[in-house]
Structures are given as C-alpha cells and as structure tokens.
Design a protein around this motif. Sequence first.
Motif, PDB file in Angstrom:
ATOM      1  N   ILE A 160       1.232  -1.346  -0.229  1.00 45.92           N
ATOM      2  CA  ILE A 160       0.196   0.017   0.342  1.00 45.92           C
ATOM      3  C   ILE A 160       0.649   1.630  -0.439  1.00 45.92           C
ATOM      4  N   ASP A 161       0.837   2.274  -1.013  1.00 50.10           N
ATOM      5  CA  ASP A 161       1.318   3.770  -1.087  1.00 50.10           C
ATOM      6  C   ASP A 161       0.810   4.315   0.246  1.00 50.10           C
ATOM      7  N   ARG A 162       2.058   4.909   1.148  1.00 43.02           N
ATOM      8  CA  ARG A 162       1.775   5.666   2.187  1.00 43.02           C
ATOM      9  C   ARG A 162       1.491   7.215   1.571  1.00 43.02           C
ATOM     10  N   TRP A 163      -0.020   7.071   1.335  1.00 43.17           N
ATOM     11  CA  TRP A 163      -0.611   8.219   0.752  1.00 43.17           C
ATOM     12  C   TRP A 163      -1.209   9.345   1.872  1.00 43.17           C
ATOM     13  N   GLU A 164      -1.001   9.269   3.810  1.00 41.85           N
ATOM     14  CA  GLU A 164      -0.691   9.176   4.654  1.00 41.85           C
ATOM     15  C   GLU A 164       0.377  10.432   4.469  1.00 41.85           C
ATOM     16  N   SER A 165       1.165  10.654   3.976  1.00 38.67           N
ATOM     17  CA  SER A 165       3.033  10.872   3.810  1.00 38.67           C
ATOM     18  C   SER A 165       2.782  12.205   2.581  1.00 38.67           C
ATOM     19  N   ARG A 166       1.869  11.720   2.121  1.00 42.06           N
ATOM     20  CA  ARG A 166       1.715  13.075   0.661  1.00 42.06           C
ATOM     21  C   ARG A 166       1.440  14.647   1.163  1.00 42.06           C
ATOM     22  N   GLY A 167       1.578  15.470   0.259  1.00 41.37           N
ATOM     23  CA  GLY A 167       1.928  16.823   0.378  1.00 41.37           C
ATOM     24  C   GLY A 167       3.069  17.424   0.832  1.00 41.37           C
ATOM     25  N   GLN A 168       3.095  18.773   1.094  1.00 40.45           N
ATOM     26  CA  GLN A 168       4.021  19.266   1.737  1.00 40.45           C
ATOM     27  C   GLN A 168       4.245  19.449   3.151  1.00 40.45           C
ATOM     28  N   LYS A 169       5.450  19.142   3.658  1.00 45.02           N
ATOM     29  CA  LYS A 169       5.389  19.084   5.216  1.00 45.02           C
ATOM     30  C   LYS A 169       5.795  20.542   6.027  1.00 45.02           C
ATOM     31  N   PRO A 170       5.075  20.853   6.881  1.00 39.34           N
ATOM     32  CA  PRO A 170       4.311  22.284   7.432  1.00 39.34           C
ATOM     33  C   PRO A 170       6.147  23.296   7.396  1.00 39.34           C
ATOM     34  N   LYS A 171       6.425  24.231   7.170  1.00 39.93           N
ATOM     35  CA  LYS A 171       7.794  24.880   7.631  1.00 39.93           C
ATOM     36  C   LYS A 171       7.746  25.233   9.458  1.00 39.93           C
ATOM     37  N   PRO A 172       8.905  25.104   9.369  1.00 38.77           N
ATOM     38  CA  PRO A 172       8.781  25.368  11.293  1.00 38.77           C
ATOM     39  C   PRO A 172       8.806  26.474  11.401  1.00 38.77           C
ATOM     40  N   ILE A 173       8.109  26.805  12.495  1.00 38.58           N
ATOM     41  CA  ILE A 173       7.981  28.293  12.678  1.00 38.58           C
ATOM     42  C   ILE A 173       9.323  28.251  14.091  1.00 38.58           C
ATOM     43  N   PRO A 174       8.967  29.640  14.234  1.00 40.96           N
ATOM     44  CA  PRO A 174      10.763  30.015  15.391  1.00 40.96           C
ATOM     45  C   PRO A 174      10.303  29.585  16.553  1.00 40.96           C
ATOM     46  N   GLU A 175      11.253  29.517  17.306  1.00 41.04           N
ATOM     47  CA  GLU A 175      11.300  29.451  18.741  1.00 41.04           C
ATOM     48  C   GLU A 175       9.907  30.284  19.873  1.00 41.04           C
ATOM     49  N   LYS A 176      10.813  31.209  19.719  1.00 41.57           N
ATOM     50  CA  LYS A 176       9.446  32.302  20.329  1.00 41.57           C
ATOM     51  C   LYS A 176       7.959  32.087  19.790  1.00 41.57           C
ATOM     52  N   LEU A 177       7.827  32.261  18.664  1.00 42.23           N
ATOM     53  CA  LEU A 177       6.436  32.654  18.075  1.00 42.23           C
ATOM     54  C   LEU A 177       6.043  30.837  18.447  1.00 42.23           C
TER      55      LEU A 177
END
Length: 683
Positions: A160-177
């Motif tokens: 089975i293809d790992r369809w759950e992992s498809r799409g762009q990964k969210p960008k990391p946000i600054p630690e202070k934010l």
Amino acid sequence: MMSRFSFKNGECLRLDGSAYRISQVIDDSVQLTSFDDASITVRNVDDLLARFADGQLKFLDEKEISIEQRDLEQSRTMQRGLADFPDKIQRLTLRRYKLLHEICPDGRLTIPRVALPDMLRSVWEKMDPAIRGERPPCVASFYLWRRSWLRAKFDVRALIDRWESRGQKPKPIPEKLAELIDEGIEKIFLTSQREYLSETLDWIQFEIEKENQRRVPEDALPSVSRRMLKRAVDRIDRYTILKARFGERYAREAIRVYKKGPICTRPLERVEVDNTPLDILVIDSSTGLLLGRPWITAMIDAYSRMVVGMHISFRKPNALTVLRCLKHAILPKNYVKDRFKTVNGEWKAYGLIHQLVCDNGLEFHSRDVDVACADLGIHVIYCPTRSPQMKGRIERFLKTLNYGLLHLQPGTTFAKYETRHAYDSEAKAVVTLEALHEIVHRWIIDIYSATYHRGILTTPRQKWDDGIATHRPKLPPSIDFVNIYLGESKTRVLTKNGIEVNSLQYASLALEDLRRRCGDIEVTVRGDPDNIGTIFVLDDEAQQYVEAKCTLPDYAEGITAEQHSWMLRKARKEHRDSPFRYALLAAKAALREDTARLIEEGDPTTTKRKTKAKLKRQKAKREERELMVQHEEARPELPLEPEPDEDNFLNSQPNDRDECADIPLFPTKRAPISRAIPEQGSV
C-alpha cells in the motif's frame, strides 16, 4: 496477505503480558528470552499452541517491541486491513498483489530479467479490467514491490502506498513564536472562562506585535493564522482541553466508554427505582378543571427489564411515595382484571427485592425508607452523585414511557418546550387520573412487557417467566407485614380514649390490655396510608405490633389518608361558611362581653376608685354559698338568639377565623346581666 510466523529462532511474541524473543528451538521445546530482565523460560510447543488458540499468545513485529506494554486485555490491537482503505488504494494494491502472486508466489524470481516485461504484460492482460489499470507496470516498480513484500513476510499491507505522508510538510516556525502560541493557548483558551479561539488569536497577535517592536524588521515574527492556531490546539490531548475548560468531572464523563452493567442471574436480584414528572396534563373527572402533571415512581427488574412496581400521584416524591411503590412491587397484582377491563394480559411481577438501587434524592435517604427496607431484608444501594448511568435501566424506561406513550396522548407537554411549537397542551387535555392509570397499565402489561428487548434478546415477560421457573419469588409471611413495615410511622399517646390519629379514634381489646399494664404511654403507631380503617400499635413489652380498629369503621375502612384529609378540610370549610356558625360566634362574643362586665362590676377597686389600698374579697359563709349555688342552677334557660343590640357587633366581626379554632361540643347558655348576682348588697 498477512504476515506469517512460526516457532523459530528470532521470532518475537507476547505471552502473559511480557515480550519474549525465541532464542533457541530444540525438538518440542522453545527457549524464550525476556526483553525486560533477559530471563530465560522454556516452554513446550503444544503449550504455546494452546495459548495461541486461547488468545493469550501473539506474535510481534520488531517495531512493536519498543512500545510500552499494558495489560493483556487492553493491549490487544490489530492493524488496519486492506478493506479499511479507500477503494482506489484497494484496486492498486490488489493489482500489485496479483502480479507478485502469479510471477513469484513464494518470493523467488525464477525467470530472467529480460523475460520479465513479457511476463508482466501477459499477467496484466488476464487481470480484471477494473483493477489492472491502463498499462502494465515497469520492471523497476515490480522489483520495488517484491522487495517490500519480502521484507514484510508476504504482508499485503506492505504494497500500500503511504498516502498519509503525501503533501508538503509544514515549515518550522520560530521558537519564540511557538512559545507565544503555547502561552496564549494556556492563558486564554485552557481556562474555565472557555474563551473562543478568536480571543486567543487576538492575544497572540498582540504579543507578536509587542515582540516585533523590540526586533529588527528582518528578524520580525510572522503573523499567526487561525489554521496554524487550530493545528496547535489539535495537538493537545482532548482530555486536557476538557479538564481545563469544563472541569475534571465533565472531562471524565466525556471520554468514558460505558460498559455493560452488573450481570444478574435471577429476577429481583437487582431492582432500580427512580421518579419523574409525566409529560401529560391531567384534568378532574367531575369538574373538568386542570390538575397539572402527575409524578410517577417506578421500579424495574435489571434481570428481565420487567416493571415490578409503580405509583402515580400528584404529590412530589417523598418517602411515602417510595414506600407505596415498594409495596406495589412486592404484592401480587390481582387487582388489574377487576379495575381495568381493557387490559388483556397479566402483571405477574411480585416478590421481595434483594437489592434496591436508587440515586441520592432526599426521598430515598429518608429514615422511613431505610428502616422499612431493613425490616424486609432489602439492601439499599445509593449510586454516586451525578451518575445516572449507574441505574440506566430505569432511566431508559422512564424516557420510553414518556416518549413512547404519553407524547402520543392528548394534552401532552412533550419533553422540551421548543418541541411543543403551537401545540396547546392545556386546551387539549382530556385525560383524567383514573384514565391515566388505565393507559399506563395497558401499555406496561400488553405492550412494553411483550415487546422484544435487544438488551436481553427476548421480551421482558418471557425473560421473567424463564427466571421464576428456577428462582421463585419470595413473599413475606402475610400482607400485615407489608402494611406495617411499609406504612407511616408516628408517635401517639395511649389514653382512655384509645389512640387518636388523623382526628380519628382507634381502640381494641389489645390496647385496653396495654393500657392496663403500662398506663398512658407514648407508643409507635404504623398504618397503611391506603386504608386508614386499621392501625398497628407497638407493644414494647411483648415486642410485637397489635391491631386497633377505627371507632368509625363504616367511614374509615377502605379510604386513603389523602381522602380523609380532604374530607376534613371540606367539612371545616362547609362549617365555616354555614350560617349556624355565625350565630355560634355571636353567642360566644356576647358571653365574653357579659363576663367582662360582671368582672368590672364585681371588682371593689372599680367601685371605690378613690381608695388606694386594695380590699381583700371576703369569702361567703358555707350556708350562704350553698344558697347562691342552688339559686344559680334554678334559673330558667334562655334562648341563644342574639339580642337586638348585638347586631352591629356581629356585622363587625371578621369571617376569616381560623378553621381549626376550638368550637364547643354543645352551645353555651348565658343569663341577663341584671340577674347575674343575687341582690345582697356589696361584698
């Protein structure tokens, strides 16, 4: 195709809540090494097979070993099957599986690489057009599928293809934010004020602007969108959110999964009781006036779901209504055929109860209920506060009664105000209290008890009949025990007139014997509120109750305490409105006025006001006193009609005298003022 395991070196399994690895297999003996303390255990293959058949042994993958193990009953999990995926993924996976199974069913590839494209095309053409796709796969894809399949030990889910992992990964946000987001969620959202996400977003945005004022423009923090904040909240455990916003009790109830209640093995082993107002308006049978919504107290058997007792009245729940319902549950219900001709079936539920489950209402915590249940050997069980699920059977029945019966009758109030709409309950009310009793009896006996119940997989009547076939209901020695122990308990004084209860006199030979031995004493009196013709008095010396009958048997026998109380109120009201009462009040007032005048005329301090010292009244001689007494008793009797000068006095008297005022048993006679004292001069 799922993974396949066997008892060989290197396999991992869970046995008795612990994880093991098979380190060695010698003939029929398997050596197991524990992952916890590296201890070695030797088991027989037949024993392990028996454990596997009983569900106590499970083979594990390497990835499952690192997961913290819980209780064996709770840790049983299964991965998703191919049927749990969308239809498109199922078709792609079946296509790959059929290709692998046709070309290399055991994993070994026996054909050369140059012949593999032709083989793939040949197998692809024979496949179902619904799953084979537009063209056959390439050789490289086939080799990738085969490698994943072999590593997973021929598990079809590896294809089975790992369809759950498809799409762009969210960008990391600054630690202070990230710190500001977490702080805003904790201070604004996770509080008992239950503020919305919009308020939390505004607080975070304000803090970001304050932080950016201290930063250079190139290092400014980006704005937070509602979607970003929602993702941050979704990562928090739901129990933590509910506990912070609504409290620990609400959080536990919201995430709890309720299981099946206590298992009962026989009828009347566990009976649940509760009360509720009925969703219907009742009218008076004679005047047609609206009486309101009655209350019902009901008891249901947890084993058979059979309704064993009920009591309907306009009185709010109290100890007396609970005792009456309990009495109705214990006694056989032979009255149904005689009282309700339209009922076809029989109400066979009766007998003493073993456990009575109730909530924490004041009526169930009454001492009368506790003592009565203790006398009859009934164990009262109180549910925890705010836990209606502990007696869910009676809660479900009362709802079914209102929704399944009363909401279909004219004059229903429905369960909620918003469901009434334009329905005028008061105008359509036509059901009397006696008609309501008949409707409820017909529904319980002919419909509810004969309807299939999915909780017991049969009807309540059939379940009850099957249960009493082996466990017959138990009864007290006689109905007097029920009338005594489930009756009202009062304290009265035994006098020469017997015992007075509710303005009625009770007497018997047993009471005479008790008064001969003990005199005028306080005694405990118990009576049946449904029949005030008889009471039972406790004889402390004999340690038993004795019977006493009402001195007005024709009146008291067969009427209830409520009916008698109503009759007393009606008699007082009729006497208060009677014209004879006004004449009696006038005579009493005139007598009081004459008495005051006599006292004033005979007081020497009023006749000789100038004398400061109070003179002592002289005592008449014995002969003179006897002469005055004979003279008073020889006076002719006068009529009781008021004198003409008393009319104004009668008209000025208020008519709202206390209905319980003392009224003499016979009229009082008075004499004229001028002849009140013999003419013998001043004393």
